[in-house]
Design an enzyme around this catalytic site. Sequence first.
Site, PDB file in Angstrom:
ATOM      1  N   TRP A 191     -12.973  43.188   5.593  1.00 27.08           N
ATOM      2  CA  TRP A 191     -12.565  41.993   6.321  1.00 27.08           C
ATOM      3  C   TRP A 191     -11.082  42.151   6.650  1.00 27.08           C
ATOM      4  O   TRP A 191     -10.286  42.480   5.780  1.00 27.08           O
ATOM      5  CB  TRP A 191     -12.775  40.716   5.503  1.00 27.08           C
ATOM      6  N   GLU A 232     -17.160  42.020   7.905  1.00 26.09           N
ATOM      7  CA  GLU A 232     -17.190  40.548   7.834  1.00 26.09           C
ATOM      8  C   GLU A 232     -16.417  39.911   8.976  1.00 26.09           C
ATOM      9  O   GLU A 232     -15.235  40.178   9.168  1.00 26.09           O
ATOM     10  CB  GLU A 232     -16.605  40.101   6.492  1.00 26.09           C
ATOM     11  N   LYS A 234     -15.090  36.433  11.327  1.00 25.54           N
ATOM     12  CA  LYS A 234     -14.529  35.111  11.092  1.00 25.54           C
ATOM     13  C   LYS A 234     -14.262  34.449  12.428  1.00 25.54           C
ATOM     14  O   LYS A 234     -13.974  35.121  13.417  1.00 25.54           O
ATOM     15  CB  LYS A 234     -13.215  35.268  10.311  1.00 25.54           C
ATOM     16  N   ASP A 265     -20.340  35.012   6.012  1.00 30.99           N
ATOM     17  CA  ASP A 265     -19.639  34.115   5.084  1.00 30.99           C
ATOM     18  C   ASP A 265     -19.915  32.679   5.521  1.00 30.99           C
ATOM     19  O   ASP A 265     -19.729  32.326   6.691  1.00 30.99           O
ATOM     20  CB  ASP A 265     -18.136  34.428   5.125  1.00 30.99           C
ATOM     21  N   HIS A 268     -17.283  30.799   7.707  1.00 33.33           N
ATOM     22  CA  HIS A 268     -16.643  31.490   8.832  1.00 33.33           C
ATOM     23  C   HIS A 268     -17.205  31.156  10.207  1.00 33.33           C
ATOM     24  O   HIS A 268     -17.058  31.920  11.148  1.00 33.33           O
ATOM     25  CB  HIS A 268     -16.709  33.004   8.629  1.00 33.33           C
ATOM     26  N   HIS A 292     -21.702  35.959   1.784  1.00 29.99           N
ATOM     27  CA  HIS A 292     -20.570  35.374   1.065  1.00 29.99           C
ATOM     28  C   HIS A 292     -20.838  33.888   0.896  1.00 29.99           C
ATOM     29  O   HIS A 292     -20.708  33.114   1.846  1.00 29.99           O
ATOM     30  CB  HIS A 292     -19.256  35.591   1.829  1.00 29.99           C
ATOM     31  N   ASP A 300     -10.405  24.977   5.929  1.00 28.35           N
ATOM     32  CA  ASP A 300     -10.488  26.015   4.895  1.00 28.35           C
ATOM     33  C   ASP A 300     -11.909  26.542   4.761  1.00 28.35           C
ATOM     34  O   ASP A 300     -12.868  25.779   4.803  1.00 28.35           O
ATOM     35  CB  ASP A 300     -10.030  25.455   3.551  1.00 28.35           C
ATOM     36  N   ASP A 302     -12.818  28.512   2.107  1.00 26.73           N
ATOM     37  CA  ASP A 302     -12.971  29.109   0.775  1.00 26.73           C
ATOM     38  C   ASP A 302     -12.960  28.139  -0.390  1.00 26.73           C
ATOM     39  O   ASP A 302     -12.437  28.457  -1.450  1.00 26.73           O
ATOM     40  CB  ASP A 302     -11.885  30.174   0.583  1.00 26.73           C
ATOM     41  N   ASP A 332     -17.547  33.894  -2.598  1.00 29.30           N
ATOM     42  CA  ASP A 332     -16.204  34.064  -2.041  1.00 29.30           C
ATOM     43  C   ASP A 332     -15.505  32.712  -1.947  1.00 29.30           C
ATOM     44  O   ASP A 332     -15.765  31.937  -1.033  1.00 29.30           O
ATOM     45  CB  ASP A 332     -16.284  34.723  -0.658  1.00 29.30           C
TER      46      ASP A 332
END
Length: 424
Positions: A191, A232, A234, A265, A268, A292, A300, A302, A332
């Site tokens: 990533w 990965e 995003k 993810d 993302h 993920h 955000d 995460d 993650d």
Amino acid sequence: MKPYGNTEAVEQAYSLAKVVYANLGINTDRAIQAAVDIPISINCWQGDDVTGFEGATGLSGGGILATGNYPGRARNGDELRADAEFAFSLIPGKKRFNLHTLYAETGDKKVSRDELEPEHFKRWMAWSKERNIPLDFNPSFFSHPLTESGYTLASGDPKVRGFWIRHAIASRRIAAAFGTNQACPAVNNIWIPDGSKDMPADRLSPRMRLREALDAILAVPLEPQTIIDAVESKLFGIGSEAYVVGSHEFYLGYAAAKQIHLCLDMGHFHPTETIADKISAALLFVPGLLMHFSRGLRWDSDHVAIYSDELRDVCRELTRQRIFDRINIALDFFDASINRIAAWTIGTRSLRKALLESFLEPTSLLLEAERAGKYHERLALMEAFKTLPFSAVWDKLCLEAAVPIGPDWLTRVNEYEEQVLAKR
Ligand code: RNT
Ligand code: ZN
């Protein structure tokens, strides 16, 4: 708080739940076994706010951010391993541990990220072998002076790009060494943060450079049974709001063309876009997926994973398709504002819980209704399944795995906080 777990009560509730599920054609014992057998790769970086052992005081650059200042962050390999082991004792089922190159242990020597070798991870590998916890890996394209321009593998500066290409190759070699050490492949996930805060005039050139850089990285031949390469995407990051070089379309195309794994993810994508629907489509064209599990919250991506509708949807999708041989499951997230061991425990237990739930779904009844065109019946059954006596089966899983039942693990975390974390 009184203890929640009581062996007798758990057994009793389970024996009743077992009958309810059996009437729907589901064997709860088998569901428990299936759920604990799936390895979950736990993200080491929740243990220290993605700081690593290079002497940094925190995460910087790279479009991601760890906020909060809860006491007790792990400061070195020994502390991180001890914390992880303690968390493992609270988490049921098979576990892996996911490292970044930032977590190299190089002693007093400073080793440039493009010169890292498997030997800088020998303590991790010894630990992995001893505890039977396979490792996964990630090159780290952040918290480094050469990320300051906002571009790494897609940089227009050949010196910067060359450095990060060498770094990614070093990372792949280390992952392959993990794979040899543990007799199952290590996932090496690329990533990069590359992107632009505001509208670029040229969206193409960085993507061409990224493609070329990835080609160079993957051209290094390694034993396929030791490593799984993943990429990965995003949608946006902090400081890359207008444009991310490694977008979903970019990596979906790249992974399909190169026949490598695609990482999806949960945080993302657009806020109302979920990854559950992408799995069946992507798997028609790529050999496998790295998931993920995370939680996007406003800007955000995460926050600590929880037992959310989105996460449950993803687990259901994996189980309905029975594709676990092509899926690697990882967590993650990084939250520095709460006890980090609790963060690991909440995230991993929630995911395991959702996996169990997915194995308890009487899917054949849904398919029957669907195939008969009775969509009202399908919807009614989905609604009914939501309130089956699931918690009784989850408690039984924890009892069998010899981990605390319900929120009882909090007592142990509080003790560890007092005895260990508070002294750091
Ligand atoms: C960042 C990506 C990436 C990182 C970790 C630390 O947006 O999700 O996976 O979170 O590698
Ligand atoms: Zn991720």
